[in-house]
Design an enzyme around this catalytic site. Structure first.
Site, PDB file in Angstrom:
ATOM      1  N   ASP A  89       1.459 -12.127  54.378  1.00 41.83           N
ATOM      2  CA  ASP A  89       1.287 -11.202  52.933  1.00 41.83           C
ATOM      3  C   ASP A  89       1.643 -12.038  51.718  1.00 41.83           C
ATOM      4  OD1 ASP A  89       1.804  -9.288  54.847  1.00 41.83           O
ATOM      5  OD2 ASP A  89       3.849  -8.965  55.231  1.00 41.83           O
ATOM      6  N   ARG A 105      -6.843  -8.847  52.025  1.00 41.44           N
ATOM      7  CA  ARG A 105      -6.465  -7.519  52.222  1.00 41.44           C
ATOM      8  C   ARG A 105      -6.246  -7.695  50.628  1.00 41.44           C
ATOM      9  NH1 ARG A 105      -0.214  -7.291  54.371  1.00 41.44           N
ATOM     10  NH2 ARG A 105      -1.299  -7.069  56.416  1.00 41.44           N
ATOM     11  N   GLY A 162       0.634  -4.846  44.787  1.00 36.98           N
ATOM     12  CA  GLY A 162       1.563  -5.469  44.985  1.00 36.98           C
ATOM     13  C   GLY A 162       2.748  -4.496  44.717  1.00 36.98           C
ATOM     14  N   THR A 206      -3.722   0.845  50.541  1.00 34.89           N
ATOM     15  CA  THR A 206      -3.379   1.842  49.733  1.00 34.89           C
ATOM     16  C   THR A 206      -3.691   2.336  50.330  1.00 34.89           C
ATOM     17  OG1 THR A 206      -3.117   2.111  47.149  1.00 34.89           O
ATOM     18  CG2 THR A 206      -5.590   2.178  48.175  1.00 34.89           C
TER      19      THR A 206
HETATM   20  P1  FDA Z   1       1.139   4.177  44.819  1.00 35.96           P
HETATM   21  O1  FDA Z   1       2.082   3.542  44.215  1.00 35.96           O
HETATM   22  O2  FDA Z   1       0.031   4.495  42.965  1.00 35.96           O
HETATM   23  O3  FDA Z   1       0.687   5.565  45.519  1.00 35.96           O
HETATM   24  C1  FDA Z   1      -0.543   5.946  45.739  1.00 35.96           C
HETATM   25  C2  FDA Z   1       0.472   7.020  46.749  1.00 35.96           C
HETATM   26  O4  FDA Z   1       0.595   6.940  47.911  1.00 35.96           O
HETATM   27  C3  FDA Z   1       1.306   7.949  46.342  1.00 35.96           C
HETATM   28  O5  FDA Z   1       1.347   9.197  45.086  1.00 35.96           O
HETATM   29  C4  FDA Z   1       2.373   8.542  47.650  1.00 35.96           C
HETATM   30  O6  FDA Z   1       1.456   9.753  47.883  1.00 35.96           O
HETATM   31  C5  FDA Z   1       1.888   7.691  48.494  1.00 35.96           C
HETATM   32  N1  FDA Z   1       2.921   6.291  48.596  1.00 35.96           N
HETATM   33  C6  FDA Z   1       2.881   5.130  48.391  1.00 35.96           C
HETATM   34  N2  FDA Z   1       3.943   4.553  47.989  1.00 35.96           N
HETATM   35  C7  FDA Z   1       4.623   5.207  49.033  1.00 35.96           C
HETATM   36  C8  FDA Z   1       5.699   5.109  50.141  1.00 35.96           C
HETATM   37  N3  FDA Z   1       6.473   4.583  50.294  1.00 35.96           N
HETATM   38  N4  FDA Z   1       6.518   6.504  50.021  1.00 35.96           N
HETATM   39  C9  FDA Z   1       5.846   7.406  50.258  1.00 35.96           C
HETATM   40  N5  FDA Z   1       4.432   7.319  49.522  1.00 35.96           N
HETATM   41  C10 FDA Z   1       4.092   6.649  48.850  1.00 35.96           C
HETATM   42  N6  FDA Z   1       2.795  -5.844  48.643  1.00 35.96           N
HETATM   43  C11 FDA Z   1       2.863  -6.953  48.621  1.00 35.96           C
HETATM   44  O7  FDA Z   1       3.425  -7.269  47.073  1.00 35.96           O
HETATM   45  N7  FDA Z   1       2.313  -7.845  49.310  1.00 35.96           N
HETATM   46  C12 FDA Z   1       2.127  -7.694  50.463  1.00 35.96           C
HETATM   47  O8  FDA Z   1       1.600  -8.273  51.283  1.00 35.96           O
HETATM   48  C13 FDA Z   1       1.635  -6.029  50.973  1.00 35.96           C
HETATM   49  N8  FDA Z   1       1.463  -5.792  51.982  1.00 35.96           N
HETATM   50  C14 FDA Z   1       1.023  -5.015  52.571  1.00 35.96           C
HETATM   51  C15 FDA Z   1       0.159  -4.216  53.064  1.00 35.96           C
HETATM   52  C16 FDA Z   1       0.527  -2.508  53.337  1.00 35.96           C
HETATM   53  C17 FDA Z   1      -1.080  -2.276  54.704  1.00 35.96           C
HETATM   54  C18 FDA Z   1       0.319  -1.735  52.543  1.00 35.96           C
HETATM   55  C19 FDA Z   1      -0.316   0.292  52.815  1.00 35.96           C
HETATM   56  C20 FDA Z   1       0.632  -2.585  51.650  1.00 35.96           C
HETATM   57  C21 FDA Z   1       1.177  -4.328  50.959  1.00 35.96           C
HETATM   58  N9  FDA Z   1       2.204  -3.973  50.216  1.00 35.96           N
HETATM   59  C22 FDA Z   1       1.648  -5.372  49.925  1.00 35.96           C
HETATM   60  C23 FDA Z   1       2.517  -2.986  49.149  1.00 35.96           C
HETATM   61  C24 FDA Z   1       1.531  -2.615  47.844  1.00 35.96           C
HETATM   62  O9  FDA Z   1       1.459  -3.670  47.037  1.00 35.96           O
HETATM   63  C25 FDA Z   1       2.195  -1.498  47.827  1.00 35.96           C
HETATM   64  O10 FDA Z   1       3.261  -1.801  46.405  1.00 35.96           O
HETATM   65  C26 FDA Z   1       2.005  -0.063  48.075  1.00 35.96           C
HETATM   66  O11 FDA Z   1       1.073   0.410  48.683  1.00 35.96           O
HETATM   67  C27 FDA Z   1       2.647   0.997  47.771  1.00 35.96           C
HETATM   68  O12 FDA Z   1       0.769   1.106  46.744  1.00 35.96           O
HETATM   69  P2  FDA Z   1      -0.197   2.176  46.695  1.00 35.96           P
HETATM   70  O13 FDA Z   1      -1.423   1.320  46.675  1.00 35.96           O
HETATM   71  O14 FDA Z   1       0.197   3.119  48.064  1.00 35.96           O
HETATM   72  O15 FDA Z   1      -0.628   2.832  45.625  1.00 35.96           O
END
Ligand code: FDA
Length: 310
Positions: free
Chosen positions: A130, A182, A186, A224
């Site tokens: 990660d 991956r 962030g 995401t």
């Molecule tokens: P965004 O935050 O813009 O959300 C898009 C939409 O997704 C929202 O409108 C909502 O509908 C939904 N959503 C997102 N988060 C939600 C939540 N917590 N609860 C409910 N709905 C939610 N980060 C990092 O810094 N280091 C890492 O190693 C990882 N590893 C990782 C693995 C995997 C498999 C995922 C999916 C994510 C990570 N992350 C991570 C976290 C990543 O950086 C990010 O903070 C989250 O995925 C939220 O961002 P989104 O891309 O979903 O977009």
């Protein structure tokens, strides 16, 4: 503002000591964390595998204070690999280098990772490192490129955060190495010098980096829940005749199961990140920071359930 406050709280262990005894906080955590024991993680994995969805198991934990704690995190990772092998679950693991002792001594973290990767290689499975806050990006990528990737190749992969200004260059270097990446937005609070302050720039960067990884990467993971970015990746792959099996989508346990099901039904490889363990506090606070509306949602559920029981 609320996001900044939640992320600030995520780095306060004293607050965790206070809230971990609180039933409501533990129930909040259960939405995003499979449970405290490996058996809970296995149960969640079995359920997801039943839907033809693979898993990456995350034994929760961040910076350790002693070499013994790091050794214990390493041994936990090995136990999980053994268990995945014994049970035949469709899962791999995700780890943090600070769990392995990066803050104490980078050599210690490297040795612990090598011990884990030896076992992973013998099982022909995969370990993802990660990505943590921006101060750790250079040491993580250095360790990956100089020691772990040359020795363990496709057994180990890293994470790139689209919010960081440096990530376009990092992605090109990782493509050259043929490394497994991956891509995420962030999750940490970062200063404007290193990260895009505007969400639109973070999203644009994600779209561009996803294109580069889909076009030239090695089985990239597009991680995401952002439907617009997922559609962008799908459209790019379709337009460039990149097959579904050449990449995967990843999402977090407890988030957007509807979207997970739709993508799987459309024939995409789908992996869910399943955290488990007792050290759930910083992870929970980062999830709440991403969507502070979760606070209200979870609180409303707890109130409803409490009244239903009384
Ligand atoms: P965004 O935050 O813009 O959300 C898009 C939409 O997704 C929202 O409108 C909502 O509908 C939904 N959503 C997102 N988060 C939600 C939540 N917590 N609860 C409910 N709905 C939610 N980060 C990092 O810094 N280091 C890492 O190693 C990882 N590893 C990782 C693995 C995997 C498999 C995922 C999916 C994510 C990570 N992350 C991570 C976290 C990543 O950086 C990010 O903070 C989250 O995925 C939220 O961002 P989104 O891309 O979903 O977009």
């Amino acid at each position: 503002m609320l996001r900044a406050a939640l992320l600030w709280l995520s780095e306060r262990p004293a607050v965790f000591d206070f809230i971990k005894r609180n039933g409501m906080a533990r129930r909040m955590a259960r939405r995003f964390v499979a449970g405290e024991g490996l058996e809970h993680a296995e149960e969640a994995t079995r359920e997801l595998n039943g839907r033809d969805v693979t898993v990456t198991l995350d034994p929760l934990g961040e910076s350790v204070r002693s070499a013994d704690e790091a050794a214990s995190a390493r041994d936990t990772a090995i136990t999980i690999l053994d268990r995945i092998h014994e049970t035949g679950l469709a899962a791999n693991i995700s780890l943090k280098l600070t769990q392995m002792g990066l803050d104490l001594d980078p050599e210690l973290a490297a040795d612990n990772m090598c011990t884990i990767l030896e076992r992973a290689r013998s099982y022909e499975t995969f370990v993802r490192i990660d990505m943590e806050a921006s101060d750790y990006v250079q040491p993580t990528l250095d360790l990956f490129a100089e020691r772990l990737h040359p020795e363990y190749g496709a057994t180990v992969g890293v994470v790139i955060q689209s919010m960081l200004r440096r990530s376009a260059e990092d992605v090109e270097r990782l493509i050259e190495l043929h490394a497994r990446v991956r891509l995420v937005k962030g999750a940490y609070m970062e200063p404007g010098e290193v990260a895009f302050p505007d969400k639109r720039d973070v999203d644009d960067s994600f779209a561009q980096l996803a294109e580069r990884l889909l076009a030239s990467g090695n089985y990239p993971a597009v991680a995401t829940h952002d439907e617009r970015l997922i559609e962008h990746a799908r459209a790019y792959a379709a337009a460039h005749e990149i097959k579904n099996g050449a990449y995967e989508f990843q999402m977090l346990y407890g988030v957007r199961r509807d979207l997970m099901a739709r993508l799987r039904a459309a024939g995409h490889n789908m992996r869910i990140y399943v955290p488990f363990g007792t050290d759930w506090y910083p992870y929970l606070m980062r999830r709440l920071a991403e969507r502070p509306a979760n606070l209200a949602f979870i609180a409303a559920n707890i109130v409803r359930e409490t009244f239903a029981r009384s």
